[in-house]
Design a protein around this motif. Structure first.
Motif, PDB file in Angstrom:
ATOM      1  N   LEU A   3      15.319  44.622  -1.743  1.00  0.00           N
ATOM      2  CA  LEU A   3      15.933  45.745  -1.099  1.00  0.00           C
ATOM      3  C   LEU A   3      15.209  46.048   0.247  1.00  0.00           C
ATOM      4  N   THR A   4      15.982  46.446   1.333  1.00  0.00           N
ATOM      5  CA  THR A   4      15.497  46.711   2.336  1.00  0.00           C
ATOM      6  C   THR A   4      14.788  48.228   2.356  1.00  0.00           C
ATOM      7  N   VAL A   5      13.842  48.736   3.302  1.00  0.00           N
ATOM      8  CA  VAL A   5      13.128  49.948   3.174  1.00  0.00           C
ATOM      9  C   VAL A   5      14.068  51.036   3.198  1.00  0.00           C
ATOM     10  N   ALA A   6      15.073  50.873   4.133  1.00  0.00           N
ATOM     11  CA  ALA A   6      16.092  52.108   4.156  1.00  0.00           C
ATOM     12  C   ALA A   6      16.729  52.106   3.091  1.00  0.00           C
ATOM     13  N   LEU A   7      17.269  51.310   2.293  1.00  0.00           N
ATOM     14  CA  LEU A   7      17.947  51.455   0.986  1.00  0.00           C
ATOM     15  C   LEU A   7      17.260  51.910  -0.173  1.00  0.00           C
ATOM     16  N   LEU A   8      15.904  51.577  -0.118  1.00  0.00           N
ATOM     17  CA  LEU A   8      14.935  51.892  -1.002  1.00  0.00           C
ATOM     18  C   LEU A   8      14.796  53.490  -0.854  1.00  0.00           C
ATOM     19  N   GLY A   9      14.649  53.709   0.432  1.00  0.00           N
ATOM     20  CA  GLY A   9      14.332  55.440   0.479  1.00  0.00           C
ATOM     21  C   GLY A   9      15.394  56.280   0.131  1.00  0.00           C
ATOM     22  N   ARG A  10      16.869  55.543   0.228  1.00  0.00           N
ATOM     23  CA  ARG A  10      17.926  56.267  -0.181  1.00  0.00           C
ATOM     24  C   ARG A  10      17.961  56.481  -1.739  1.00  0.00           C
ATOM     25  N   ILE A  11      17.770  55.309  -2.466  1.00  0.00           N
ATOM     26  CA  ILE A  11      17.856  55.389  -3.879  1.00  0.00           C
ATOM     27  C   ILE A  11      16.497  56.103  -4.705  1.00  0.00           C
ATOM     28  N   LYS A  18       1.750  41.491   0.855  1.00  0.00           N
ATOM     29  CA  LYS A  18       0.584  42.465   0.677  1.00  0.00           C
ATOM     30  C   LYS A  18       0.843  43.572  -0.091  1.00  0.00           C
ATOM     31  N   ALA A  19       2.074  44.309   0.245  1.00  0.00           N
ATOM     32  CA  ALA A  19       2.288  45.428  -0.192  1.00  0.00           C
ATOM     33  C   ALA A  19       2.713  45.110  -1.807  1.00  0.00           C
ATOM     34  N   LEU A  20       3.630  44.135  -1.894  1.00  0.00           N
ATOM     35  CA  LEU A  20       3.954  43.837  -3.376  1.00  0.00           C
ATOM     36  C   LEU A  20       2.990  43.361  -4.174  1.00  0.00           C
ATOM     37  N   GLN A  31       8.016  55.215  -9.027  1.00  0.00           N
ATOM     38  CA  GLN A  31       6.596  55.525  -8.187  1.00  0.00           C
ATOM     39  C   GLN A  31       6.322  54.319  -7.649  1.00  0.00           C
ATOM     40  N   GLU A  32       6.427  53.130  -8.131  1.00  0.00           N
ATOM     41  CA  GLU A  32       5.818  51.783  -7.506  1.00  0.00           C
ATOM     42  C   GLU A  32       6.753  51.654  -6.346  1.00  0.00           C
ATOM     43  N   VAL A  33       7.956  51.811  -6.229  1.00  0.00           N
ATOM     44  CA  VAL A  33       8.771  51.797  -5.071  1.00  0.00           C
ATOM     45  C   VAL A  33       8.521  52.597  -3.911  1.00  0.00           C
ATOM     46  N   GLY A  34       8.122  53.986  -4.213  1.00  0.00           N
ATOM     47  CA  GLY A  34       7.476  54.733  -3.321  1.00  0.00           C
ATOM     48  C   GLY A  34       6.212  54.362  -2.889  1.00  0.00           C
ATOM     49  N   ASP A  35       5.167  53.779  -3.537  1.00  0.00           N
ATOM     50  CA  ASP A  35       4.080  53.352  -3.043  1.00  0.00           C
ATOM     51  C   ASP A  35       4.259  52.096  -2.109  1.00  0.00           C
ATOM     52  N   TYR A  36       5.128  51.366  -2.413  1.00  0.00           N
ATOM     53  CA  TYR A  36       5.601  50.354  -1.576  1.00  0.00           C
ATOM     54  C   TYR A  36       6.093  50.508  -0.303  1.00  0.00           C
ATOM     55  N   ILE A  37       7.211  51.673  -0.139  1.00  0.00           N
ATOM     56  CA  ILE A  37       7.406  52.055   1.089  1.00  0.00           C
ATOM     57  C   ILE A  37       6.489  52.496   1.734  1.00  0.00           C
ATOM     58  N   HIS A  88       7.003  60.412  -2.132  1.00  0.00           N
ATOM     59  CA  HIS A  88       7.439  61.016  -0.709  1.00  0.00           C
ATOM     60  C   HIS A  88       6.913  59.632   0.242  1.00  0.00           C
ATOM     61  N   HIS A  89       7.638  59.884   1.214  1.00  0.00           N
ATOM     62  CA  HIS A  89       7.626  58.938   2.452  1.00  0.00           C
ATOM     63  C   HIS A  89       8.385  59.253   3.629  1.00  0.00           C
ATOM     64  N   GLU A  90       8.095  58.551   4.672  1.00  0.00           N
ATOM     65  CA  GLU A  90       8.778  59.019   5.810  1.00  0.00           C
ATOM     66  C   GLU A  90      10.375  58.486   5.475  1.00  0.00           C
ATOM     67  N   GLY A  91      11.483  59.315   5.889  1.00  0.00           N
ATOM     68  CA  GLY A  91      12.724  59.001   5.777  1.00  0.00           C
ATOM     69  C   GLY A  91      13.390  59.052   4.212  1.00  0.00           C
ATOM     70  N   ASP A  92      12.385  60.136   3.392  1.00  0.00           N
ATOM     71  CA  ASP A  92      12.900  60.371   2.111  1.00  0.00           C
ATOM     72  C   ASP A  92      13.858  61.570   2.136  1.00  0.00           C
ATOM     73  N   GLY A  93      13.927  62.227   3.346  1.00  0.00           N
ATOM     74  CA  GLY A  93      14.744  63.446   3.298  1.00  0.00           C
ATOM     75  C   GLY A  93      13.643  64.801   3.378  1.00  0.00           C
ATOM     76  N   HIS A  94      12.479  64.367   3.216  1.00  0.00           N
ATOM     77  CA  HIS A  94      11.584  65.600   3.018  1.00  0.00           C
ATOM     78  C   HIS A  94      11.016  66.092   4.456  1.00  0.00           C
ATOM     79  N   HIS A  95      11.358  65.372   5.368  1.00  0.00           N
ATOM     80  CA  HIS A  95      11.048  65.699   6.811  1.00  0.00           C
ATOM     81  C   HIS A  95       9.605  65.581   7.081  1.00  0.00           C
ATOM     82  N   HIS A  96       9.037  64.666   6.657  1.00  0.00           N
ATOM     83  CA  HIS A  96       7.664  64.298   6.872  1.00  0.00           C
ATOM     84  C   HIS A  96       7.233  64.188   8.329  1.00  0.00           C
ATOM     85  N   HIS A  97       6.289  64.376   8.969  1.00  0.00           N
ATOM     86  CA  HIS A  97       5.716  64.130  10.360  1.00  0.00           C
ATOM     87  C   HIS A  97       5.694  62.439  10.682  1.00  0.00           C
ATOM     88  N   HIS A  98       5.671  62.214  11.920  1.00  0.00           N
ATOM     89  CA  HIS A  98       5.687  60.526  12.040  1.00  0.00           C
ATOM     90  C   HIS A  98       4.118  60.309  11.743  1.00  0.00           C
TER      91      HIS A  98
END
Length: 265
Positions: free
Chosen positions: A24-32, A173-175, A156-162, A92-102
């Motif tokens: 899956l793409t990073v954007a889709l992973l962030g949504r699910i 490398k991330a995988l 948990q692992e998907v979050g780390d991957y993102i 938690h990661h950028e784009g997860d809806g928690h408004h993390h800083h850049h």
């Protein structure tokens, strides 16, 4: 056969998270991920309170007071372990809806990110031991416990991957980091089978310790992430995913009850 079940269950958890992340793409992973967090909250609480704890307390050789002391000590142990950042859960990661800083992901994947990966590996190793103890107690209990752990391992692992991906690591490398972390559960399962196996009298206490892990993760880590002001549609969706996790556990408990409770060893 019990060892085979343990190895397969621990391996599948890590494999599923890697396959989902890779496909899956990073954007889709962030949504699910947020939906998977809700699902795993229901599965963890349901498995601990409706399946594992009742199984442990049915053992008349283990006094209830001793089991409750074990539950309390387990909760305190995981609290202290999280204090030294060895039991962190990265959803938690950028784009997860928690408004993390850049550059939040880049910071997480620095020294903190490596500690997260180390913590995940230790956590996965402990999960493997928990799965081994559950399978050695009862086959159906082992399957239910494995489902609960797999349900939590995926977000948990998907979050780390993102985080690792957004920080500049290549997909391969991330995988690879995720796969290595996931394999720690297999190692824990094998170690648990040979070390825990001869100590059958300790199984009820190990099951309660496993429940304390599930309850702590759900209450201290996952539920606070869900306690945010959301539009009513998102709230309903959140509750639906949480309810789906609980329903999954109820179905597993009912099916296990219909087929009896043969020993797993």
């Amino acid at each position: 056969m019990t060892l085979l079940y343990i190895v397969l269950s621990t391996f599948i958890g890590g494999l599923l998270s890697v396959l989902i992340a890779a496909s899956l793409t990073v954007a889709l992973l962030g949504r699910i991920v947020k939906h998977l967090v809700s699902l795993s909250t229901g599965v963890l609480l349901g498995t601990a309170l409706l399946n594992i704890l009742p199984e442990a307390f049915e053992n008349r050789a283990a006094p209830p007071q001793g089991l409750f002391i074990t539950l309390l000590c387990g909760l305190m142990f995981f609290f202290l372990l999280e204090k030294v950042e060895l039991y962190r859960h990265n959803h938690h990661h950028e784009g997860d809806g928690h408004h993390h800083h850049h550059h939040f992901d880049a910071e997480q994947a620095g020294r903190g990110g490596m500690s997260v990966l180390l913590g995940d590996s230790i956590h996965n190793f402990c999960d493997g031991i928990i799965i081994a103890a559950a399978f050695l107690t009862d086959l159906h209990l082992g399957l239910a416990t494995a489902v609960a752990i797999i349900a939590h391992e995926i977000p948990q692992e998907v979050g780390d991957y993102i985080v690792l991906l957004n920080a500049g690591l290549s997909r391969s490398k991330a995988l690879a980091f995720n796969a290595i972390s996931g394999l720690a559960a297999v190692a824990g399962g094998i170690v648990g089978y040979f070390i825990v196996g001869p100590w059958e009298a300790l199984f009820p206490y190990l099951l309660v310790a496993a429940s304390s892990s599930f309850i702590y993760v759900a209450v201290a880590d996952l539920i606070p992430q869900l306690q945010r002001r959301l539009p009513w549609r998102d709230t309903v969706l959140q509750l639906a995913w949480l309810g789906a996790g609980l329903a999954l556990v109820v179905v597993i408990v009912m099916v296990s009850g219909e087929h009896g409770s043969p020993g797993g060893h």
